[in-house]
Design a protein around this motif. Structure first.
Motif, short mmCIF file in Angstrom:
data_model
loop_
_atom_site.label_atom_id
_atom_site.label_comp_id
_atom_site.label_asym_id
_atom_site.label_seq_id
_atom_site.Cartn_x
_atom_site.Cartn_y
_atom_site.Cartn_z
N UNK A 106 0.84 -1.20 0.00
CA UNK A 106 0.00 0.00 0.00
C UNK A 106 0.88 1.25 0.00
N UNK A 149 0.26 5.25 1.20
CA UNK A 149 -0.60 6.23 1.85
C UNK A 149 0.10 7.58 1.86
N UNK A 181 -0.01 11.18 4.34
CA UNK A 181 -0.50 11.74 5.60
C UNK A 181 -0.26 13.23 5.58
N UNK A 211 -4.28 8.81 7.52
CA UNK A 211 -3.65 8.37 6.29
C UNK A 211 -4.72 8.15 5.22
N UNK A 247 -5.35 6.42 1.41
CA UNK A 247 -4.80 5.41 0.52
C UNK A 247 -4.66 5.97 -0.89
N UNK A 292 -2.84 0.59 -4.10
CA UNK A 292 -2.44 -0.64 -3.44
C UNK A 292 -2.25 -1.73 -4.48
N UNK A 344 -6.44 1.55 -7.64
CA UNK A 344 -6.49 2.88 -7.06
C UNK A 344 -7.13 2.85 -5.68
N UNK A 373 3.74 7.07 3.32
CA UNK A 373 4.03 5.80 3.99
C UNK A 373 3.71 4.64 3.06
#
Lengths: 113, 114
Positions: free
Chosen positions: A33, A35, A37, A43, A45, A48, A57, A90
């Motif tokens: 994944x 993410x 922030x 977070x 997305x 993924x 998406x 992340x």
């Protein structure tokens, strides 16, 4: 095990530049994944992947692209950087959906000016 | 649609007193719920998870949470705060219909006063 690693830790980009954020995991996890922030937010997305060659998406994919050519690596590409992409990014991995625990990398702090 | 609401953006407690961080979720499907902790400039670490087994879940570092379906809540508690608990806490939901996707709350910043 190194777990989930991300490079670089910090980056400053000018508007319109492009770059690739690297993510790798050595746990042989199928799911990975990306993410972002933003300050004061949870977070969100971006993209993924459920395995090599398969990506999908998330909530906020615009302005980003991903690829998954191997189980280990899941790079995130920014083609035309914009100030709105200033964020902490992340990467995470998950062994399988039923295991539920995501393992997170330390993050990449990106500033676009 | 699924969502997570963390009711407090900041919580301050004195060292040695109880901690309560509140989380409500919205989901039409059977949820899995998680609490993650993020220390400054670090990645996220799983504290505990609920995955349709026991409704009272114990996690690491003395934290626990109770899943209450009737209240759609999953509050995080700890009997006695320690200085090292100061961090950002995120409540996360995964529902059976979203499969591989996880939805994060906006986070609660916990301050522990010596």
């Amino acid at each position: 095990n190194a777990g989930v690693t991300q490079t670089p830790k910090f980056r400053i980009l000018k508007i319109g530049q492009s770059m690739t954020l690297q993510c790798a995991q050595d746990m042989n996890h199928n799911y990975m994944y990306w993410y972002r922030q933003d300050p004061g937010m949870g977070l969100k997305l971006i993209y993924y992947s459920v395995g090599a060659g398969i990506t999908d998406k998330g909530e906020v994919p615009n302005g980003y692209n991903v690829s998954r050519s191997t189980t280990e690596d899941f790079p995130l590409r920014l083609e035309l950087a914009a100030p709105s992409q200033t964020s902490v990014y992340f990467c995470a991995s998950l062994a399988q959906p039923s295991s539920y625990e995501q393992y997170f990398g330390p993050g990449t702090r990106l500033t676009v000016t | 649609a699924q969502s997570v609401t963390q009711l407090d953006s900041h919580v301050s407690v004195s060292e040695g007193t109880p901690v309560l961080l509140r989380c409500n979720y919205s989901s039409s499907y059977s949820p899995s719920l998680f609490w993650y902790v993020q220390h400054p400039n670090k990645g996220l670490q799983l504290l505990l998870k609920y995955t349709s087994a026991a409704t009272l879940v114990k996690g690491i570092n003395g934290f626990e949470a109770e899943f209450k379906k009737s209240e759609t809540s999953f509050h995080l508690t700890k009997p006695s705060a320690h200085m090292s608990d100061a961090a950002e806490y995120f409540c996360v939901v995964r529902t059976s219909n979203t499969g591989n996707q996880f939805y994060f709350g906006t986070g609660t910043s916990l301050t522990v006063i010596p």
